[in-house]
Write a protein that holds these residues in place. Structure first.
Motif, PDB file in Angstrom:
ATOM      1  N   ASP A  72      85.199 -12.958  37.990  1.00  0.00           N
ATOM      2  CA  ASP A  72      84.380 -11.767  37.809  1.00  0.00           C
ATOM      3  C   ASP A  72      84.051 -11.125  39.151  1.00  0.00           C
ATOM      4  OD1 ASP A  72      84.107 -11.556  34.946  1.00  0.00           O
ATOM      5  OD2 ASP A  72      82.946 -13.394  35.033  1.00  0.00           O
ATOM      6  N   ALA A  73      83.894 -11.961  40.187  1.00  0.00           N
ATOM      7  CA  ALA A  73      83.652 -11.412  41.531  1.00  0.00           C
ATOM      8  C   ALA A  73      84.926 -10.750  42.056  1.00  0.00           C
ATOM      9  CB  ALA A  73      83.192 -12.509  42.476  1.00  0.00           C
ATOM     10  N   GLU A  74      86.082 -11.370  41.770  1.00  0.00           N
ATOM     11  CA  GLU A  74      87.361 -10.768  42.209  1.00  0.00           C
ATOM     12  C   GLU A  74      87.573  -9.406  41.560  1.00  0.00           C
ATOM     13  OE1 GLU A  74      89.859 -14.310  41.294  1.00  0.00           O
ATOM     14  OE2 GLU A  74      91.020 -13.609  43.008  1.00  0.00           O
ATOM     15  N   MET A  75      87.172  -9.301  40.299  1.00  0.00           N
ATOM     16  CA  MET A  75      87.314  -8.025  39.593  1.00  0.00           C
ATOM     17  C   MET A  75      86.518  -6.930  40.305  1.00  0.00           C
ATOM     18  SD  MET A  75      89.094  -8.481  36.641  1.00  0.00           S
ATOM     19  CE  MET A  75      88.524  -7.319  35.430  1.00  0.00           C
ATOM     20  N   LEU A  76      85.450  -7.331  41.005  1.00  0.00           N
ATOM     21  CA  LEU A  76      84.596  -6.336  41.669  1.00  0.00           C
ATOM     22  C   LEU A  76      84.797  -6.306  43.181  1.00  0.00           C
ATOM     23  CD1 LEU A  76      81.390  -6.775  39.499  1.00  0.00           C
ATOM     24  CD2 LEU A  76      82.951  -4.834  39.526  1.00  0.00           C
ATOM     25  N   GLY A  77      85.912  -6.855  43.638  1.00  0.00           N
ATOM     26  CA  GLY A  77      86.258  -6.670  45.051  1.00  0.00           C
ATOM     27  C   GLY A  77      86.193  -7.898  45.937  1.00  0.00           C
ATOM     28  N   CYS A  78      85.845  -9.067  45.397  1.00  0.00           N
ATOM     29  CA  CYS A  78      85.815 -10.289  46.225  1.00  0.00           C
ATOM     30  C   CYS A  78      87.233 -10.568  46.729  1.00  0.00           C
ATOM     31  CB  CYS A  78      85.299 -11.461  45.394  1.00  0.00           C
ATOM     32  SG  CYS A  78      85.667 -13.065  46.108  1.00  0.00           S
ATOM     33  N   ARG A  79      87.346 -10.756  48.062  1.00  0.00           N
ATOM     34  CA  ARG A  79      88.687 -10.872  48.648  1.00  0.00           C
ATOM     35  C   ARG A  79      89.113 -12.318  48.880  1.00  0.00           C
ATOM     36  NH1 ARG A  79      86.594  -6.616  51.833  1.00  0.00           N
ATOM     37  NH2 ARG A  79      86.192  -8.105  53.505  1.00  0.00           N
ATOM     38  N   LYS A  80      88.197 -13.268  48.689  1.00  0.00           N
ATOM     39  CA  LYS A  80      88.615 -14.638  48.992  1.00  0.00           C
ATOM     40  C   LYS A  80      88.032 -15.633  47.988  1.00  0.00           C
ATOM     41  CE  LYS A  80      88.878 -17.940  52.706  1.00  0.00           C
ATOM     42  NZ  LYS A  80      88.200 -18.437  53.884  1.00  0.00           N
ATOM     43  N   ILE A  81      88.922 -16.400  47.391  1.00  0.00           N
ATOM     44  CA  ILE A  81      88.503 -17.482  46.512  1.00  0.00           C
ATOM     45  C   ILE A  81      88.935 -18.779  47.186  1.00  0.00           C
ATOM     46  CG2 ILE A  81      88.949 -18.608  44.283  1.00  0.00           C
ATOM     47  CD1 ILE A  81      87.207 -16.173  43.902  1.00  0.00           C
ATOM     48  N   ASN A  90      85.797 -21.463  44.074  1.00  0.00           N
ATOM     49  CA  ASN A  90      84.490 -20.994  44.518  1.00  0.00           C
ATOM     50  C   ASN A  90      84.648 -19.645  45.227  1.00  0.00           C
ATOM     51  OD1 ASN A  90      81.806 -21.069  45.183  1.00  0.00           O
ATOM     52  ND2 ASN A  90      81.934 -22.922  46.426  1.00  0.00           N
ATOM     53  N   VAL A  91      83.663 -18.778  45.069  1.00  0.00           N
ATOM     54  CA  VAL A  91      83.699 -17.482  45.760  1.00  0.00           C
ATOM     55  C   VAL A  91      83.538 -17.702  47.261  1.00  0.00           C
ATOM     56  CG1 VAL A  91      82.367 -15.370  46.108  1.00  0.00           C
ATOM     57  CG2 VAL A  91      82.850 -16.161  43.806  1.00  0.00           C
ATOM     58  N   GLY A  92      84.462 -17.158  48.048  1.00  0.00           N
ATOM     59  CA  GLY A  92      84.409 -17.354  49.496  1.00  0.00           C
ATOM     60  C   GLY A  92      84.149 -16.067  50.269  1.00  0.00           C
ATOM     61  N   HIS A  93      83.857 -14.994  49.543  1.00  0.00           N
ATOM     62  CA  HIS A  93      83.551 -13.719  50.207  1.00  0.00           C
ATOM     63  C   HIS A  93      82.573 -12.962  49.316  1.00  0.00           C
ATOM     64  CE1 HIS A  93      84.710  -9.289  50.032  1.00  0.00           C
ATOM     65  NE2 HIS A  93      84.019  -9.397  51.146  1.00  0.00           N
ATOM     66  N   PHE A  94      81.438 -12.577  49.890  1.00  0.00           N
ATOM     67  CA  PHE A  94      80.451 -11.861  49.089  1.00  0.00           C
ATOM     68  C   PHE A  94      80.664 -10.351  49.213  1.00  0.00           C
ATOM     69  CE2 PHE A  94      77.796 -15.823  49.756  1.00  0.00           C
ATOM     70  CZ  PHE A  94      78.017 -16.280  48.471  1.00  0.00           C
ATOM     71  N   VAL A  95      80.808  -9.707  48.077  1.00  0.00           N
ATOM     72  CA  VAL A  95      81.050  -8.266  48.035  1.00  0.00           C
ATOM     73  C   VAL A  95      79.828  -7.504  48.559  1.00  0.00           C
ATOM     74  CG1 VAL A  95      81.455  -6.337  46.448  1.00  0.00           C
ATOM     75  CG2 VAL A  95      82.644  -8.496  46.086  1.00  0.00           C
ATOM     76  N   LYS A 104      76.933   1.280  46.901  1.00  0.00           N
ATOM     77  CA  LYS A 104      78.367   1.611  46.920  1.00  0.00           C
ATOM     78  C   LYS A 104      79.142   0.936  45.790  1.00  0.00           C
ATOM     79  CE  LYS A 104      78.826   1.740  51.871  1.00  0.00           C
ATOM     80  NZ  LYS A 104      79.311   0.797  52.857  1.00  0.00           N
ATOM     81  N   LEU A 105      78.574  -0.123  45.225  1.00  0.00           N
ATOM     82  CA  LEU A 105      79.303  -0.893  44.215  1.00  0.00           C
ATOM     83  C   LEU A 105      79.682  -0.004  43.032  1.00  0.00           C
ATOM     84  CD1 LEU A 105      80.180  -3.817  43.362  1.00  0.00           C
ATOM     85  CD2 LEU A 105      77.992  -3.976  42.176  1.00  0.00           C
ATOM     86  N   GLU A 106      80.980   0.041  42.744  1.00  0.00           N
ATOM     87  CA  GLU A 106      81.424   0.863  41.621  1.00  0.00           C
ATOM     88  C   GLU A 106      82.051  -0.017  40.562  1.00  0.00           C
ATOM     89  OE1 GLU A 106      83.788   4.268  42.487  1.00  0.00           O
ATOM     90  OE2 GLU A 106      82.331   5.026  43.945  1.00  0.00           O
ATOM     91  N   ILE A 107      81.724   0.260  39.317  1.00  0.00           N
ATOM     92  CA  ILE A 107      82.303  -0.524  38.229  1.00  0.00           C
ATOM     93  C   ILE A 107      83.423   0.319  37.619  1.00  0.00           C
ATOM     94  CG2 ILE A 107      81.802  -1.801  36.103  1.00  0.00           C
ATOM     95  CD1 ILE A 107      80.044  -2.646  38.526  1.00  0.00           C
ATOM     96  N   PRO A 108      84.677  -0.097  37.802  1.00  0.00           N
ATOM     97  CA  PRO A 108      85.773   0.719  37.259  1.00  0.00           C
ATOM     98  C   PRO A 108      85.652   0.872  35.743  1.00  0.00           C
ATOM     99  CG  PRO A 108      86.598  -1.018  38.707  1.00  0.00           C
ATOM    100  CD  PRO A 108      85.145  -1.294  38.487  1.00  0.00           C
ATOM    101  N   GLU A 109      86.023   2.067  35.263  1.00  0.00           N
ATOM    102  CA  GLU A 109      85.935   2.359  33.823  1.00  0.00           C
ATOM    103  C   GLU A 109      86.785   1.399  33.005  1.00  0.00           C
ATOM    104  OE1 GLU A 109      84.607   4.704  31.761  1.00  0.00           O
ATOM    105  OE2 GLU A 109      83.417   5.767  33.278  1.00  0.00           O
ATOM    106  N   ASP A 110      88.059   1.256  33.446  1.00  0.00           N
ATOM    107  CA  ASP A 110      88.995   0.460  32.655  1.00  0.00           C
ATOM    108  C   ASP A 110      89.397  -0.782  33.449  1.00  0.00           C
ATOM    109  OD1 ASP A 110      90.911  -0.581  31.079  1.00  0.00           O
ATOM    110  OD2 ASP A 110      92.266   1.152  31.131  1.00  0.00           O
ATOM    111  N   LEU A 111      88.768  -1.886  33.123  1.00  0.00           N
ATOM    112  CA  LEU A 111      89.019  -3.104  33.910  1.00  0.00           C
ATOM    113  C   LEU A 111      90.404  -3.694  33.642  1.00  0.00           C
ATOM    114  CD1 LEU A 111      85.535  -4.873  33.598  1.00  0.00           C
ATOM    115  CD2 LEU A 111      86.335  -3.405  35.420  1.00  0.00           C
ATOM    116  N   THR A 112      91.013  -3.303  32.527  1.00  0.00           N
ATOM    117  CA  THR A 112      92.334  -3.874  32.214  1.00  0.00           C
ATOM    118  C   THR A 112      93.376  -3.452  33.248  1.00  0.00           C
ATOM    119  OG1 THR A 112      92.978  -2.022  30.819  1.00  0.00           O
ATOM    120  CG2 THR A 112      91.883  -3.860  29.712  1.00  0.00           C
ATOM    121  N   GLN A 113      93.066  -2.382  34.001  1.00  0.00           N
ATOM    122  CA  GLN A 113      94.037  -1.884  34.985  1.00  0.00           C
ATOM    123  C   GLN A 113      93.946  -2.604  36.330  1.00  0.00           C
ATOM    124  OE1 GLN A 113      96.398   0.324  34.052  1.00  0.00           O
ATOM    125  NE2 GLN A 113      95.427  -0.021  32.059  1.00  0.00           N
ATOM    126  N   LEU A 114      92.942  -3.452  36.495  1.00  0.00           N
ATOM    127  CA  LEU A 114      92.768  -4.104  37.801  1.00  0.00           C
ATOM    128  C   LEU A 114      93.768  -5.257  37.969  1.00  0.00           C
ATOM    129  CD1 LEU A 114      88.875  -4.383  38.118  1.00  0.00           C
ATOM    130  CD2 LEU A 114      90.367  -2.604  38.978  1.00  0.00           C
TER     131      LEU A 114
END
Lengths: 379, 222
Positions: A72-81, A90-95, A104-114
């Motif tokens: 779920d963090a990766e879906m919102l931009g987390c770059r390191k697991i 484990n999450v290794g980068h905090f967005v 600035k945090l944006e929630i994309p409309e269509d998550l299936t495209q990520l």
């Protein structure tokens, strides 16, 4: 009775042939396939295969179309697991590193495209193909009150929650609720039967009942307001933590009814406003702080010749060419809260024709009385 | 007066009202209660009482501990310069989350509790490599290393406390440094701390301060 029939019977209050059993095995699938946990999660086919084999081995009634909470963090931009050899990733980068990152945090409309969703979708589609009619396929989303812990760290989240500015906390929770709503939608589209809403930070081990009422319930109710009717079962889950009385469905029902009523009231107000604006003989337009058009009424279309599709999101075509020298001054006066009534100005139509118009402008303020744009009437 | 201040302060902690708690401390100072009394007779006992309450009251939450410890650290930092005599620093502890562990809540709670007990703390943050713990402990002349783990694999994994122990052994530092651990996995398996090579563990921040104090004394006696 197959597994789906078993779950359905329980949900309908009927007697199943036996108690349905939910197996909660996740990265154990890697060992099943002889892969490292990192390799295992790199491909939805592996995860699906692991799930199918483990279900067969232990005989439970469900399949998990779910990877790990950090997804779920990766879906919102987390770059390191960080992939461990022997435990969950484990999450290794905090967005969210600083307050501005929340804005600035944006929630994309269509998550299936990520890209982060791709392997989940692949996994769910294989599970559906192989066993969808027989076993319950579950997805999972980290709940709106717990997601911030994955985005900024649990200690910083608690700090914001308990001692930070209320508006920032609310903004983050609202965005996280939006994410949950959209993720559940994405999982539904991918083909799950049910979703586990995992919200351990909202548990009785972490916050008091009054904090739960005040801060956590609303986000959960937002998610319910969207999906309760269309998704069943909707499982609330908090790991090993004690849950607040929210498992008492009446309390969530009350919060849900409140959110539902607020949504309906808002929708009625919106319809009324749209109708007033559309039927007004005055040309009404609204601009945001960057002078981009956010509203362009039908009368404005008729008066100036540009359609709302042409103008929304762009600089106002009638004001770009505004001839009066003090246009910028006028604009900043309005932003500082001043209203302008009946100012005689000249504006040009799309076909080049000049019009003498009477301009009235007022600031648009948000719920905290902060100016967010301005609204102009021309006639 | 002290009793009523304690009662009000404890109530503010239970309600997780940081501003109210700080207000109570401020008015206690204004009314003439000494900074030493505030720390040792109000702030520290309130934190200990909260830790004790957990056993009896299932409604006690982590948020309350977090706020209590945060205030304890803040008030201690603010009041130490106002002590009549410079307080005796009991010892020095190096804290950090185990390698690959990004959970810092428990560690922050422990830090506040240690500070209020006049123990100096160097907090290395999250995801700390085992070598770094030892290196920093030597440099700061600390007596104790505290490794926090939220997950089983960061408690038992090869780069967690086990590795810190291995380095201490290899470099012959076991007489000079003690290893303490804490975090969720140890609560489920009371002997786990021994399996990961630690000298001690504690189930909450307040107990951690007591346990660490004992370890510091052991090293100082040796």
């Amino acid at each position: 009775m197959n597994a789906i029939e078993r779950f359905t019977a329980v949900l309908q209050g009927k007697l199943p042939d036996r108690v349905p059993i939910i197996g909660n095995l996740l990265e154990q699938g890697a060992k099943e396939l002889g892969l490292s946990i990192e390799e295992y999660y790199s491909n939805g086919e592996y995860v699906a295969e692991g799930q199918l084999r483990m279900r067969k081995r232990y005989g439970y009634d469900n399949l998990a179309g779910f990877f790990y909470a950090g997804k779920d963090a990766e879906m919102l931009g987390c770059r390191k697991i960080i992939f461990s050899k022997i435990g969950p990733p484990n999450v290794g980068h905090f967005v969210i590193q600083k307050d501005q990152d929340i804005e600035k945090l944006e929630i994309p409309e269509d998550l299936t495209q990520l890209p982060a969703f791709e392997e989940i979708a692949k996994c769910i589609s294989i599970l559906k193909r192989e066993a969808g009619g027989i076993y319950l396929i579950g997805g999972s989303v980290v709940g709106s009150f717990s997601l911030p812990a994955l985005l900024m760290g649990i200690d910083r989240w608690l700090e914001l929650l308990l001692t930070g500015p209320e508006s920032l906390r609310k903004e983050l929770l609202l965005k996280c609720s939006e994410y949950c709503v959209r993720m559940i939608q994405a999982l539904r589209e991918a083909g799950v039967h049910g979703v586990s809403y995992s919200n351990p930070v909202a548990s009785a081990d972490i916050i008091t009942p009054s904090q739960f009422e005040e801060m956590a319930l609303e986000g959960m109710a937002i998610v319910h307001a969207h999906y309760r009717a269309s998704i069943d079962p909707f499982i609330h889950y908090a790991g090993l933590a004690l849950y607040h009385e929210v498992s008492n469905i009446r309390r969530i029902e009350t919060a849900y009814q409140e959110v539902k009523k607020a949504r309906e009231d808002l929708s009625i107000i919106n319809q009324l406003l749209t109708s007033v604006i559309d039927n007004s003989p005055l040309a009404i337009l609204a601009l945001d702080l960057d002078k981009r058009v956010t509203l362009w009424s039908r009368a404005a279309e008729r008066m100036f010749g540009w359609s709302s599709e042409e103008t929304i999101g762009s600089q106002s075509p009638v004001d770009i060419e505004a001839s009066e020298e003090n246009y910028s001054e006028l604009y900043s006066n309005v932003l500082s809260g001043q209203r302008i009534t009946g100012l005689e100005v000249e504006r040009q139509r799309k076909d080049g024709l000049k019009l003498d118009v009477s301009l009235s402008v007022a600031p648009i303020v948000d719920t905290e009385k902060k100016v967010t744009g301005n609204d102009g009437d021309h006639w | 007066m002290i009793e009523s201040t304690f009662r009000d302060y404890f109530e503010a902690l239970v309600d997780t009202r940081r501003d109210r708690a700080l207000e109570i401390i401020d008015s206690a100072l204004e009314s003439g209660i000494s900074p030493e009394t505030i720390i040792f007779d109000i702030v520290v006992p309130a934190m200990e009482k909260l830790a004790e309450t957990v056993k009896m009251d299932p409604d006690t939450t982590l948020a309350q501990h977090f706020i209590a410890s945060k205030i304890a650290a803040q008030v201690t930092d603010q009041l130490i310069p106002q002590f009549k005599e410079t307080p005796k620093i009991e010892g020095h502890v190096i804290l950090g989350s185990a390698s690959e562990d990004f959970h810092g809540l428990g560690k922050k709670i422990v830090r506040g509790c240690l500070k209020a007990k006049m123990i100096e703390v160097t907090d290395l943050g999250l995801n700390v490599p085992p070598e770094k713990f030892v290196e920093e402990a030597m440099e700061q002349k600390a007596q104790v290393i505290g490794v926090s783990s939220m997950m089983v694999h960061t408690a038992c994994g090869e780069n967690g406390p086990l590795k810190v122990r291995e380095i201490l052994r290899k470099e012959g530092l076991e007489d000079r440094l003690r290893l303490a651990v804490g975090g969720a996995p140890y609560r489920f398996h009371p002997n786990l701390y021994k399996e990961v090579g630690a000298d001690a563990w504690a189930e909450n921040g307040s107990k951690a301060a007591t346990v660490i104090m004992e370890l510091i004394r052991e090293v100082q006696k040796a």
